[in-house]
Design a protein around this motif. Structure first.
Motif, short mmCIF file in Angstrom:
data_model
loop_
_atom_site.label_atom_id
_atom_site.label_comp_id
_atom_site.label_asym_id
_atom_site.label_seq_id
_atom_site.Cartn_x
_atom_site.Cartn_y
_atom_site.Cartn_z
N SER A 39 0.85 -1.20 0.00
CA SER A 39 0.00 0.00 0.00
C SER A 39 0.88 1.24 0.00
CB SER A 39 -0.93 0.02 1.22
OG SER A 39 -0.18 0.17 2.42
N THR A 40 0.42 2.26 -0.66
CA THR A 40 1.05 3.58 -0.59
C THR A 40 -0.04 4.57 -0.28
OG1 THR A 40 2.34 5.25 -1.76
CG2 THR A 40 0.89 3.91 -3.11
N GLU A 41 0.21 5.44 0.68
CA GLU A 41 -0.79 6.42 1.07
C GLU A 41 -0.13 7.77 1.27
OE1 GLU A 41 -2.54 4.62 4.48
OE2 GLU A 41 -0.75 4.82 5.73
N VAL A 42 -0.93 8.81 1.08
CA VAL A 42 -0.40 10.17 1.18
C VAL A 42 -1.37 11.02 1.99
CG1 VAL A 42 -1.43 10.91 -1.02
CG2 VAL A 42 0.57 12.09 -0.14
N PHE A 43 -0.80 11.87 2.86
CA PHE A 43 -1.58 12.76 3.72
C PHE A 43 -1.13 14.20 3.47
CE2 PHE A 43 -0.96 8.69 5.75
CZ PHE A 43 -2.17 8.38 6.36
N LEU A 44 -2.07 15.13 3.38
CA LEU A 44 -1.76 16.55 3.24
C LEU A 44 -2.45 17.30 4.37
CD1 LEU A 44 -1.89 15.36 0.16
CD2 LEU A 44 -1.73 17.76 -0.45
N ASN A 45 -1.70 18.19 5.00
CA ASN A 45 -2.29 18.97 6.08
C ASN A 45 -1.43 20.20 6.36
OD1 ASN A 45 -4.15 19.69 8.03
ND2 ASN A 45 -3.99 17.77 9.17
N SER A 252 4.08 10.86 3.03
CA SER A 252 3.88 9.76 2.10
C SER A 252 4.41 8.48 2.73
CB SER A 252 4.62 10.04 0.78
OG SER A 252 4.55 8.94 -0.09
N LYS A 253 3.57 7.44 2.75
CA LYS A 253 3.96 6.17 3.38
C LYS A 253 3.84 5.02 2.38
CE LYS A 253 2.55 7.49 8.08
NZ LYS A 253 1.81 7.07 9.28
N GLN A 254 4.74 4.07 2.51
CA GLN A 254 4.68 2.82 1.76
C GLN A 254 4.81 1.65 2.73
OE1 GLN A 254 7.92 4.37 -0.94
NE2 GLN A 254 6.95 2.92 -2.36
N LYS A 255 4.06 0.61 2.46
CA LYS A 255 4.09 -0.57 3.33
C LYS A 255 4.05 -1.82 2.46
CE LYS A 255 1.76 -2.54 7.38
NZ LYS A 255 0.60 -2.39 8.29
N LEU A 256 5.03 -2.69 2.63
CA LEU A 256 5.13 -3.94 1.88
C LEU A 256 5.30 -5.08 2.89
CD1 LEU A 256 5.41 -5.15 -1.05
CD2 LEU A 256 7.88 -4.89 -0.76
N GLU A 257 4.40 -6.06 2.85
CA GLU A 257 4.45 -7.17 3.82
C GLU A 257 4.37 -8.51 3.10
OE1 GLU A 257 2.65 -6.31 8.10
OE2 GLU A 257 1.16 -5.90 6.53
#
Length: 894
Positions: A39-45, A252-257
């Motif tokens: 998953s890759t996710e992005v947050f803006l604030n 920005s986050k990436q997670k690989l399991e």
């Protein structure tokens, strides 16, 4: 002996086998299929906003990884295949519920069928010693989709041992540091070291600049030389230096399991990787793993002409004091930056006179090759019918946020041609000086155009014979601040006639402390103490101010203090006020002044009781732990009570850097004959003159003349007009930061920060012989908008944050002198109008199909108006000047 040889050979062969089996990076087992989730996710604030209040999105999928080939000569040479499957797109904010833009939409509708198919096509990764040798994919796939696959593939590049090295991945060629700890490896990427071609620019001045920070940390959990989990976090943050509420960040986050492994395809035999790739699919091509640039298609966007028509009314002269005008100005600049020369020229030629100056401001501020070509084609410097437009163009060049060599080259070319107006010719040279300084601050001193401009200024000043030309080149040098020009400035300061000497001295005053050497101060001391010739008060006081502001020695301070009492009456009072201001405001020289004042000969009642109306005062407009705004006002009068010089300064400090926000100097001379007074020493033969000189955001503007000569003065007085004279008026782009970011997840991000103001500085001088009173007024009206915008784009979904602040303010300085009695009465007033301060925040998510989510917030408060405090003597004098009229005073003849 034979037995020993056999044992040695066995040892060598076993050692070779162990080396061959050793891996320095990730290693896949033969004939196994690795099933992972990704998953890759992005947050803006906002800068300090909570993660759960962010906007953004998550792209998740399953991933299959398999080893296709291993080099028979070394385990560390591998070809792996990565396949993305079961893609999903969703909100990062789970509280969104029914407002989610993704609700009820399947991935093929969100991403589009052709994009989804491309995303799920496998890529090949050639790894040698754990580092990417080549990235193989299919040609002509959408760049945004290809970047997402590059972002995933880059996670497989790592090393098992600690150390620092350079790696090429989606972020570019970057410096990375590995820390190996038992079953995990931490990889820190120095994002500021990454070499990647991306557009962008920024304002170099730190006060008006934008600070951006970036971090990237990836943690690998390792088991049997392969990852069981990868967690990557990349943060980009920005903030406007002098207004910290304009700040934002991207997380920005990436997670690989790893989920399971199962039986996979057998290895493809072969010694050459190229043959193996061809056997898999001959359509595979080696592509850069570095992220590639893409532009999202803009559907239904208005043309430049259509956009101009929609905002034109906001830029009419009567609306320029409103924040809406600045917002329209900033948005239009963004449109101009993507426009062609012909489009821009068409709008310029079709526009009416009242809005053309604002249009010229915008076109010049766009700072693109097309906008520069268009404005140069439009303006005719050989015609006097468009002088206002020519001046607006030149000042916009002077305030340019990121000027380039081409702009300077264009102005040099114009200067060498002919002009209809000598004022415009002078302004061109003055602005050439401003551009030289800005380009040098950006390490561009060795550019050919800069070298030519420096020679033009210094050579012109050396050869100039006419007073007007000398003044022009001095003003250019006052902007350029070329170190090699200091000897010339000293020459004119010490031996030039009044106005030239004063201008040369004020030019030296703008140089930084390291350039005010002992040799420079020797000359300034000679000027102040009149060792070689008599100088005007304005020149002497400026020389003293430079000495006192640049690490004065004990003897320099002592000699200046000892001179007080021997000077002309008003100059005595002025120098005393300068010393007192240094002490009360704790300026750098205050410690040395206090040391000298311990001597009775320097510190006594006779010296510190000098009377007069001249004054100097410095105070704070605003002060915070990291910044400060100061104002200073010093006024020098002639012995007869007529204004000689008033100097109003506003300076903004951030840490150890500062910018000279504004300086308005009103000068008058040779007016003693009007009241039958005796001129001061050295000023007996001065022509009647009054004028105004201004510095705005570190740029010296062309001075403005109220009157020059006795006949001009009398005609102005008889016409009884006290209308203000405009010093500068226009729209100025001050903050200009643009940054395109390649996130390591494959997404594209943009950070844009712009700040602009509409400004109108005017000055007036009123003189009444009947009432024996004079007034000078300096009025400053402005509207300011600062806006920040960050977006993250995947081509099929976009998230953004817009934050802005705006205000509309005014400040007025009034000096009233009543010379019907002696000592004459002087009242100084500095008033700041009440000002609204508004903040806006907009967060949004939008699909390429048009569906969107928007959240808006607004804050507003009124900053009360105030009168800036000056010294106590001034308050007492104002009470006398504006004393209330007695109620029983008769209003008639009897």
């Amino acid at each position: 002996m034979i037995l020993l040889a056999v044992l040695f050979l066995c040892f060598i062969s076993s050692y070779s086998a162990s080396v061959k089996g050793h891996t320095t990076g990730l290693s896949l087992n033969n004939d196994r299929l690795y099933k992972l989730t990704y998953s890759t996710e992005v947050f803006l604030n906002r800068g300090k906003g909570k993660l759960q209040d962010s906007v953004g999105y998550r792209i998740s999928s399953n991933v299959d990884v398999v080893l296709l080939w291993r080099n028979p000569d070394g385990d560390d040479d591998q070809l792996i295949q990565i396949t993305i499957k079961d893609v999903n797109v969703e909100n990062v904010n789970q509280k969104r519920g029914d407002k989610s833009i993704f609700k009820g939409k399947n991935p093929s509708k969100i991403i589009r069928k052709e994009n989804l198919e491309a995303l799920q096509r496998p890529v090949l990764l050639h790894l040698i010693h754990g580092k990417v040798k080549n990235f193989y994919s299919y040609e002509n796939e959408p760049v945004a989709i290809e970047n997402l696959k590059r972002g995933l593939a880059s996670l497989f590049q790592m090393q098992l041992s600690s150390g620092t090295t350079n790696e090429v991945d989606i972020s570019g060629d970057c410096k990375v540091t590995y820390q190996s700890q038992q079953d995990k490896v931490i990889k820190t990427k120095a994002l500021d070291s990454c070499k990647i071609e991306r557009s962008g620019f920024t304002t170099r001045n730190q006060v008006l600049g934008v600070t951006s920070k970036a971090t990237s940390v990836t943690t690998y959990k390792i088991e049997d030389s392969f990852v069981i989990a990868v967690l990557a976090e990349e943060i980009h943050a920005f903030g406007v230096n002098f207004l910290q509420s304009i700040a934002g960040k991207i997380v920005s986050k990436q997670k690989l399991e790893l989920k399971t492994t199962e039986a996979g395809p057998r290895l493809i035999p072969g010694k050459q990787v190229a043959a193996v790739i061809k056997a898999v699919d001959s359509k595979y091509k080696a592509l850069p793993i570095v992220g590639q640039v893409f532009q999202s298609e803009c559907k239904g966007c208005p043309s430049l002409s259509e956009h101009w028509q929609s905002i034109r009314k906001h830029l009419e002269p009567d609306n320029l004091s409103k924040a809406e005008a600045i917002r329209s100005f900033l948005v239009f600049i963004q449109h101009l930056r993507t426009a062609k020369k012909e489009e821009i020229l068409q709008i310029l030629k079709a526009e009416k006179k009242d809005v053309l100056p604002q249009l010229v401001d915008a076109v010049t501020s766009a700072q693109t090759p097309d906008s520069l070509d268009a404005i140069l084609d439009f303006l005719d410097f050989k015609s006097d019918s468009s002088i206002i437009l020519q001046e607006r163009f030149l000042y916009a060049c002077g305030f340019a946020s990121h000027p380039d060599e081409e702009l300077l080259r264009a102005l040099i070319s114009k200067f060498k041609a002919s002009f209809a107006s000598n004022d415009i010719r002078e302004t061109v040279m003055i602005i050439i000086g401003a551009l030289v300084r800005k380009l040098c601050q950006n390490e561009g001193c060795k550019l050919k155009a800069v070298v030519e401009a420096r020679k033009l200024i210094l050579g012109g000043l050396e050869k100039a014979e006419k007073k007007e030309d000398i003044m022009m080149y001095l003003l250019a040098l006052k902007n350029a601040l070329i170190p090699e020009g200091i000897p010339l400035l000293l020459k004119y300061a010490e031996s030039g006639e009044g106005p030239i000497s004063h201008l040369a001295t004020t030019s030296i005053q703008r140089y930084d402390v390291p350039f005010i050497t002992d040799e420079v101060k020797k000359t300034l001391n000679r000027i102040y103490h009149q060792n070689r010739k008599v100088h005007e008060k304005t020149v002497r006081t400026t020389a003293a101010a430079i000495i006192l502001n640049n690490n004065p020695s004990y003897m320099e301070v002592k000699n200046i203090l000892l001179s007080i009492g021997e000077l002309p009456k008003e100059m005595n009072k002025y120098m005393l006020a300068i010393i007192q201001d240094i002490l009360h405001f704790e300026m750098p020289a205050s410690k040395m002044v206090r040391r000298v004042l311990k001597e009775m000969v320097a510190h006594n009642y006779d010296r510190f009781s000098k009377s007069g109306s001249s004054s100097a005062y410095t105070g704070y407009i605003e002060r915070t732990p990291h910044s400060a705004s100061t104002y200073s006002l010093d006024i020098l009068y002639s012995g007869s009570g007529i204004l000689r010089r008033s100097n109003l300064n506003i300076v903004q400090y951030i840490g150890k850097t500062h910018i000279h926000g504004s300086q308005v100097v009103i000068e008058a001379q040779g007016l003693e004959a009007l009241i039958a007074a005796t001129p001061d020493e050295g000023e007996e033969n001065l022509d009647s003159y009054a004028g105004l000189s201004a510095i705005l955001f570190d740029v010296q503007l062309r001075p403005v003349t109220f009157f020059n000569g006795y006949s001009d003065l009398m005609s102005k007085m008889l016409s009884a007009s006290s209308d203000p004279v405009s010093v500068v008026k226009g729209l100025i782009l001050l903050i200009d930061h643009s940054q395109e970011l390649q996130l390591q997840s494959g997404l594209k991000a943009n950070m844009e920060v712009q700040g602009a103001l509409a400004i109108d500085i005017s000055g007036a001088m009123e003189f009444s012989l009947w009432y024996r009173e004079s007034k000078t007024r300096v009025k400053n009206r402005l509207a300011v908008v600062i806006a920040g915008d960050i977006t993250v784009d995947s081509s099929f979904v976009k998230a953004g944050l817009e934050i802005s602040a705006e205000t509309e303010a005014g400040m007025e300085f009034i000096s009233t002198v009543q010379f019907s009695q002696y000592p004459f009465l002087v009242c100084l007033q500095m008033d700041k109008d009440g000002a609204p301060y508004r903040q806006f925040e907009t967060k949004y998510e939008r699909l390429s199909t048009g569906r969107g989510y928007v959240l808006r917030k607004r804050k507003e408060r009124l900053v009360a108006g105030s009168e800036f405090p000056l010294h106590q003597e001034n308050s007492e004098m104002c009470n006398v000047v504006f004393a209330p009229q007695s109620e029983n005073t008769s209003g008639g003849w009897f």
